[in-house]
Design a protein around this motif. Sequence first.
Motif, PDB file in Angstrom:
ATOM      1  N   ARG A 121       0.855  -1.186   0.000  1.00 58.02           N
ATOM      2  CA  ARG A 121       0.000   0.000   0.000  1.00 58.02           C
ATOM      3  C   ARG A 121       0.890   1.235   0.000  1.00 58.02           C
ATOM      4  NH1 ARG A 121      -5.846   0.810  -0.119  1.00 58.02           N
ATOM      5  NH2 ARG A 121      -6.146   3.005   0.391  1.00 58.02           N
ATOM      6  N   GLY A 122       0.599   2.188  -0.883  1.00 57.93           N
ATOM      7  CA  GLY A 122       1.420   3.389  -0.955  1.00 57.93           C
ATOM      8  C   GLY A 122       0.669   4.543  -1.581  1.00 57.93           C
ATOM      9  N   LYS A 123       1.430   5.523  -2.101  1.00 56.46           N
ATOM     10  CA  LYS A 123       0.844   6.728  -2.664  1.00 56.46           C
ATOM     11  C   LYS A 123       1.300   6.910  -4.108  1.00 56.46           C
ATOM     12  CE  LYS A 123       0.711   9.170   1.783  1.00 56.46           C
ATOM     13  NZ  LYS A 123       1.205  10.363   2.528  1.00 56.46           N
ATOM     14  N   GLY A 124       0.339   7.228  -4.974  1.00 57.64           N
ATOM     15  CA  GLY A 124       0.643   7.569  -6.348  1.00 57.64           C
ATOM     16  C   GLY A 124       0.640   9.076  -6.516  1.00 57.64           C
ATOM     17  N   LEU A 125       0.340   9.543  -7.719  1.00 60.95           N
ATOM     18  CA  LEU A 125       0.302  10.982  -7.964  1.00 60.95           C
ATOM     19  C   LEU A 125      -0.952  11.619  -7.385  1.00 60.95           C
ATOM     20  CD1 LEU A 125       1.285  13.567  -9.331  1.00 60.95           C
ATOM     21  CD2 LEU A 125       0.204  12.782 -11.460  1.00 60.95           C
ATOM     22  N   TRP A 126      -2.103  10.961  -7.560  1.00 59.57           N
ATOM     23  CA  TRP A 126      -3.376  11.558  -7.176  1.00 59.57           C
ATOM     24  C   TRP A 126      -4.067  10.858  -6.011  1.00 59.57           C
ATOM     25  CZ3 TRP A 126      -3.315  16.048  -9.208  1.00 59.57           C
ATOM     26  CH2 TRP A 126      -2.830  16.263 -10.498  1.00 59.57           C
ATOM     27  N   GLY A 127      -3.553   9.731  -5.581  1.00 62.12           N
ATOM     28  CA  GLY A 127      -4.226   9.012  -4.508  1.00 62.12           C
ATOM     29  C   GLY A 127      -3.501   7.727  -4.171  1.00 62.12           C
ATOM     30  N   PRO A 128      -4.146   6.868  -3.390  1.00 63.08           N
ATOM     31  CA  PRO A 128      -3.495   5.620  -2.968  1.00 63.08           C
ATOM     32  C   PRO A 128      -3.292   4.640  -4.114  1.00 63.08           C
ATOM     33  CG  PRO A 128      -5.790   5.669  -2.268  1.00 63.08           C
ATOM     34  CD  PRO A 128      -5.491   7.031  -2.797  1.00 63.08           C
ATOM     35  N   ILE A 129      -2.223   3.880  -4.017  1.00 62.88           N
ATOM     36  CA  ILE A 129      -1.966   2.748  -4.899  1.00 62.88           C
ATOM     37  C   ILE A 129      -1.738   1.530  -4.020  1.00 62.88           C
ATOM     38  CG2 ILE A 129      -1.015   4.098  -6.806  1.00 62.88           C
ATOM     39  CD1 ILE A 129       1.782   3.454  -5.818  1.00 62.88           C
ATOM     40  N   TRP A 130      -1.950   0.342  -4.561  1.00 65.02           N
ATOM     41  CA  TRP A 130      -1.784  -0.877  -3.770  1.00 65.02           C
ATOM     42  C   TRP A 130      -1.495  -2.044  -4.699  1.00 65.02           C
ATOM     43  CZ3 TRP A 130      -6.326   1.874  -4.307  1.00 65.02           C
ATOM     44  CH2 TRP A 130      -7.345   1.262  -5.049  1.00 65.02           C
ATOM     45  N   GLY A 131      -1.205  -3.187  -4.103  1.00 66.13           N
ATOM     46  CA  GLY A 131      -0.947  -4.365  -4.916  1.00 66.13           C
ATOM     47  C   GLY A 131      -0.460  -5.533  -4.083  1.00 66.13           C
ATOM     48  N   TYR A 132      -0.062  -6.592  -4.799  1.00 68.99           N
ATOM     49  CA  TYR A 132       0.454  -7.803  -4.160  1.00 68.99           C
ATOM     50  C   TYR A 132       1.658  -8.281  -4.960  1.00 68.99           C
ATOM     51  CZ  TYR A 132      -4.034  -7.842  -1.763  1.00 68.99           C
ATOM     52  OH  TYR A 132      -5.118  -7.496  -0.999  1.00 68.99           O
ATOM     53  N   ILE A 133       2.701  -8.687  -4.248  1.00 72.43           N
ATOM     54  CA  ILE A 133       3.883  -9.281  -4.878  1.00 72.43           C
ATOM     55  C   ILE A 133       4.083 -10.664  -4.284  1.00 72.43           C
ATOM     56  CG2 ILE A 133       6.405  -9.205  -4.938  1.00 72.43           C
ATOM     57  CD1 ILE A 133       6.269  -6.272  -5.458  1.00 72.43           C
ATOM     58  N   SER A 134       4.239 -11.656  -5.144  1.00 72.56           N
ATOM     59  CA  SER A 134       4.511 -13.015  -4.665  1.00 72.56           C
ATOM     60  C   SER A 134       5.982 -13.341  -4.862  1.00 72.56           C
ATOM     61  CB  SER A 134       3.636 -14.030  -5.404  1.00 72.56           C
ATOM     62  OG  SER A 134       3.925 -14.053  -6.792  1.00 72.56           O
ATOM     63  N   LEU A 135       6.549 -14.004  -3.875  1.00 71.42           N
ATOM     64  CA  LEU A 135       7.951 -14.409  -3.912  1.00 71.42           C
ATOM     65  C   LEU A 135       8.047 -15.925  -3.988  1.00 71.42           C
ATOM     66  CD1 LEU A 135       9.383 -12.116  -1.079  1.00 71.42           C
ATOM     67  CD2 LEU A 135       9.338 -11.662  -3.542  1.00 71.42           C
ATOM     68  N   GLU A 136       9.051 -16.387  -4.696  1.00 71.11           N
ATOM     69  CA  GLU A 136       9.294 -17.823  -4.763  1.00 71.11           C
ATOM     70  C   GLU A 136       9.803 -18.333  -3.419  1.00 71.11           C
ATOM     71  OE1 GLU A 136      11.791 -18.711  -8.097  1.00 71.11           O
ATOM     72  OE2 GLU A 136      10.482 -17.682  -9.530  1.00 71.11           O
ATOM     73  N   LYS A 137      10.006 -19.615  -3.331  1.00 76.65           N
ATOM     74  CA  LYS A 137      10.372 -20.237  -2.053  1.00 76.65           C
ATOM     75  C   LYS A 137      11.663 -19.667  -1.476  1.00 76.65           C
ATOM     76  CE  LYS A 137      10.662 -24.799   0.125  1.00 76.65           C
ATOM     77  NZ  LYS A 137      10.598 -26.275  -0.096  1.00 76.65           N
ATOM     78  N   ASN A 138      12.550 -19.149  -2.337  1.00 77.28           N
ATOM     79  CA  ASN A 138      13.802 -18.575  -1.836  1.00 77.28           C
ATOM     80  C   ASN A 138      13.597 -17.196  -1.211  1.00 77.28           C
ATOM     81  OD1 ASN A 138      13.455 -16.827  -3.996  1.00 77.28           O
ATOM     82  ND2 ASN A 138      15.194 -17.589  -5.166  1.00 77.28           N
ATOM     83  N   VAL A 139      12.344 -16.718  -1.197  1.00 80.55           N
ATOM     84  CA  VAL A 139      11.899 -15.435  -0.644  1.00 80.55           C
ATOM     85  C   VAL A 139      12.692 -14.245  -1.173  1.00 80.55           C
ATOM     86  CG1 VAL A 139      10.974 -16.494   1.451  1.00 80.55           C
ATOM     87  CG2 VAL A 139      13.277 -15.533   1.492  1.00 80.55           C
ATOM     88  N   SER A 140      13.278 -14.388  -2.329  1.00 80.20           N
ATOM     89  CA  SER A 140      13.998 -13.291  -2.965  1.00 80.20           C
ATOM     90  C   SER A 140      13.477 -13.017  -4.369  1.00 80.20           C
ATOM     91  CB  SER A 140      15.498 -13.593  -3.022  1.00 80.20           C
ATOM     92  OG  SER A 140      16.178 -12.584  -3.742  1.00 80.20           O
ATOM     93  N   THR A 141      13.259 -14.074  -5.141  1.00 85.83           N
ATOM     94  CA  THR A 141      12.848 -13.930  -6.532  1.00 85.83           C
ATOM     95  C   THR A 141      11.356 -13.668  -6.643  1.00 85.83           C
ATOM     96  OG1 THR A 141      14.586 -15.510  -7.153  1.00 85.83           O
ATOM     97  CG2 THR A 141      12.902 -15.011  -8.812  1.00 85.83           C
TER      98      THR A 141
END
Length: 246
Positions: A121-141
């Motif tokens: 969750r963060g801020k864009g130019l005009w309002g909030p932005i959000w999303g999801y990032i998935s990591l592989e088992k090595n928790v880096s990639t």
Amino acid sequence: MDVNKNSYTFTFAAVMVIVVAALLSFAATSLKPMQDNNIRLEKMQNILSSINIEVSREEAEEAYDQYITKEVVINNSKEVSGIAAFDVEMSKEVAKAPMERNAPLYIAEKDGETYYIIPMRGKGLWGPIWGYISLEKNVSTIYGATFDHKSETPGLGAEIKGEGFTSLFPGKEMLEENGSFTGIEVMKGNASGEHQVNGISGGTITSVGVQTMISDCMKSYVDYLKTVKTASVGTMEDNRLATIDQ
């Protein structure tokens, strides 16, 4: 009653305002459970989308139960109990210092592989932005990413939710080789490193907002994920030794 009098007009207007307000209030109250459920299902869709599982709203709950095997909440690098990860409001948590946040984490199993899904969750130019990032088992990639916004400019910053941008993230690394966190740098063209992606042309501020969002939100997870990585390496080594002994 004399309908030509001002008192009649004022009384009629007042009654109509009350009636309309009551009807709107009733409609809003009646529809709220349906709206809340739609929001819940859309959230499930977005979480699944980060591991490349695309389902309809009607299929979301069944697919979520199938692929999401565990939900945890991280606070100061440790799992905490008594808090449902799915119910954590990221908009409130990101206002706190990283180590004071209740940070939800979703663990998924797909095709025999484990993935760690982190909400952002963060801020864009005009309002909030959000999303999801998935990591592989090595928790880096990074395995997958999905982003959305409230009011970014169509054709510019709003493109953070498009495949042209999200498809740049899989395969990128969140950690350095020594295990230190580096995040993802969103470049203004010419991205070539394993920690870099190209930003959106004409959407520089929103692109930088995505970079800042990732860096800020990941602070709540890095130490915990390092312990996961260490435990995973230890398990693989134990399995290797067991195989040798046999």
